[in-house]
Design a protein around this motif. Structure first.
Motif, PDB file in Angstrom:
ATOM      1  N   ILE A   1      35.750 -12.541 -31.252  1.00 18.99           N
ATOM      2  CA  ILE A   1      36.332 -13.058 -30.523  1.00 18.99           C
ATOM      3  C   ILE A   1      37.608 -13.297 -30.488  1.00 18.99           C
ATOM      4  CG2 ILE A   1      36.364 -14.666 -28.346  1.00 18.99           C
ATOM      5  CD1 ILE A   1      33.635 -15.403 -28.762  1.00 18.99           C
ATOM      6  N   ASP A   2      39.104 -12.641 -29.298  1.00 18.20           N
ATOM      7  CA  ASP A   2      39.774 -13.365 -29.819  1.00 18.20           C
ATOM      8  C   ASP A   2      40.154 -13.941 -28.252  1.00 18.20           C
ATOM      9  OD1 ASP A   2      42.827 -13.397 -30.048  1.00 18.20           O
ATOM     10  OD2 ASP A   2      42.851 -10.641 -29.986  1.00 18.20           O
ATOM     11  N   THR A   3      40.902 -14.826 -28.461  1.00 16.90           N
ATOM     12  CA  THR A   3      40.741 -16.565 -27.818  1.00 16.90           C
ATOM     13  C   THR A   3      41.263 -16.997 -28.045  1.00 16.90           C
ATOM     14  OG1 THR A   3      38.930 -18.163 -26.349  1.00 16.90           O
ATOM     15  CG2 THR A   3      39.217 -17.450 -29.099  1.00 16.90           C
ATOM     16  N   ALA A   4      42.743 -17.377 -26.675  1.00 11.95           N
ATOM     17  CA  ALA A   4      42.909 -18.866 -26.423  1.00 11.95           C
ATOM     18  C   ALA A   4      42.278 -19.976 -26.194  1.00 11.95           C
ATOM     19  CB  ALA A   4      44.424 -18.425 -25.472  1.00 11.95           C
ATOM     20  N   GLY A   5      41.039 -19.734 -26.236  1.00 16.02           N
ATOM     21  CA  GLY A   5      39.863 -20.853 -25.936  1.00 16.02           C
ATOM     22  C   GLY A   5      39.769 -21.904 -24.828  1.00 16.02           C
ATOM     23  N   CYS A   6      40.894 -21.068 -23.635  1.00 13.52           N
ATOM     24  CA  CYS A   6      40.533 -21.328 -22.118  1.00 13.52           C
ATOM     25  C   CYS A   6      39.349 -20.469 -20.977  1.00 13.52           C
ATOM     26  CB  CYS A   6      41.476 -21.141 -21.364  1.00 13.52           C
ATOM     27  SG  CYS A   6      41.830 -21.982 -20.179  1.00 13.52           S
ATOM     28  N   GLY A   7      38.434 -21.545 -21.332  1.00 15.80           N
ATOM     29  CA  GLY A   7      37.322 -20.604 -20.839  1.00 15.80           C
ATOM     30  C   GLY A   7      36.592 -21.263 -19.924  1.00 15.80           C
ATOM     31  N   SER A   8      34.992 -21.450 -19.935  1.00 14.63           N
ATOM     32  CA  SER A   8      34.911 -22.318 -18.810  1.00 14.63           C
ATOM     33  C   SER A   8      33.136 -23.265 -19.174  1.00 14.63           C
ATOM     34  CB  SER A   8      34.194 -21.016 -17.275  1.00 14.63           C
ATOM     35  OG  SER A   8      33.773 -19.881 -18.167  1.00 14.63           O
ATOM     36  N   GLY A   9      33.636 -23.240 -19.830  1.00 15.54           N
ATOM     37  CA  GLY A   9      32.254 -24.046 -21.255  1.00 15.54           C
ATOM     38  C   GLY A   9      31.354 -22.738 -21.387  1.00 15.54           C
ATOM     39  N   GLY A  10      29.697 -23.531 -22.116  1.00 16.53           N
ATOM     40  CA  GLY A  10      29.265 -22.304 -22.708  1.00 16.53           C
ATOM     41  C   GLY A  10      29.234 -22.323 -24.592  1.00 16.53           C
ATOM     42  N   TYR A  11      30.441 -23.307 -25.288  1.00 19.72           N
ATOM     43  CA  TYR A  11      30.941 -22.309 -26.475  1.00 19.72           C
ATOM     44  C   TYR A  11      30.059 -22.318 -27.331  1.00 19.72           C
ATOM     45  CZ  TYR A  11      34.781 -23.174 -23.133  1.00 19.72           C
ATOM     46  OH  TYR A  11      35.933 -23.029 -22.550  1.00 19.72           O
TER      47      TYR A  11
END
Length: 240
Positions: free
Chosen positions: A104-114
């Motif tokens: 996963i290429d991410t900025a870590g700004c999602g909506s939970g469920g990590y």
């Protein structure tokens, strides 16, 4: 039925994780990073997105599996893939079942469920915007709260990390800033490498086409050689 909104798919990526990779760019992002080169991925529904079920997307990805070899796989990028958590989680699960390395290429700004997402993720490419509260807000327009929640989940899961940080002239290129970044990274576990990404202007024309003001209009691109000494230092301290 779960559906995902996909901006585009790159079949032979060489810089988004180990080996040869298929890169899936998701629609949707809440951050408004000043140097973002994909403003066309901000909206979840752009009118031009491709719509897949998890099974449809993974069947498409399986066509590229012969090219992955021992080290390659699939990288989910964006936009911000974490915003489509149910779709992403199911795609990751199916990929792992098919023996595909997942990243996963991410900025870590999602909506939970990590936790569920990370259970099927082999590698995280984590884009660290800034290490301070004020600096993060200045660059993204958002609070780092969601990022910190994701980082905590990654640390708990023990998922390997490749750190990425965009270096922008006059913004994040000073020795003091890079020293601060170095100190911050030493508080994070499971880092396998750090990539300093020199700012470029390749996305500026997208802002013009979309009629969006570009706040770094007069900022020149940063030559990669300007970061050579710092990159070598990060390599010595973090590269595994």
């Amino acid at each position: 039925m779960i559906e995902g909104y996909i901006h585009s798919i790159e079949s032979m990526g060489l810089v988004d994780g180990p080996g040869i990779r298929t890169v899936v760019f998701f629609q949707g992002c809440r951050l408004r990073c000043r140097y973002c080169h994909n403003p066309d991925t901000w909206a979840m529904r752009s009118g031009k997105e491709q719509i897949f079920t998890p099974e449809q997307l993974v069947n498409k990805l399986l066509r590229f599996k012969p090219y992955f070899g021992d080290n390659g796989g699939v990288t989910f990028s964006g936009g911000e893939p974490l915003l489509q958590k149910d779709f992403l989680c199911e795609v990751l699960r199916l990929c792992k079942h098919a023996g595909i390395h997942t990243c996963i290429d991410t900025a870590g700004c999602g909506s939970g469920g990590y936790e569920e997402i990370l259970a099927h993720t082999d590698l995280v490419l984590l884009d660290i915007k800034h290490f301070s509260l004020d600096g993060y807000h200045s660059i993204t327009g958002q609070s780092p709260q969601e990022f910190l929640q994701f980082l905590s989940a990654v640390q708990k899961a023990g998922t390997p990390l490749w750190i990425r940080h965009v270096v922008v002239p006059g913004l994040t290129d000073s020795d003091a800033h890079l020293e601060g970044l170095r100190a911050y990274l030493h508080t994070i576990h499971n880092i396998q490498r750090v990539e300093l990404l020199p700012y470029h202007t390749l996305g500026a024309n997208k802002y013009h086409a979309l009629g969006i003001p570009y706040s770094l209009e007069d900022v020149p691109a940063l030559p990669p050689e300007a970061l050579a000494d710092w990159q070598q230092r990060f390599d010595r301290e973090f590269h595994i």
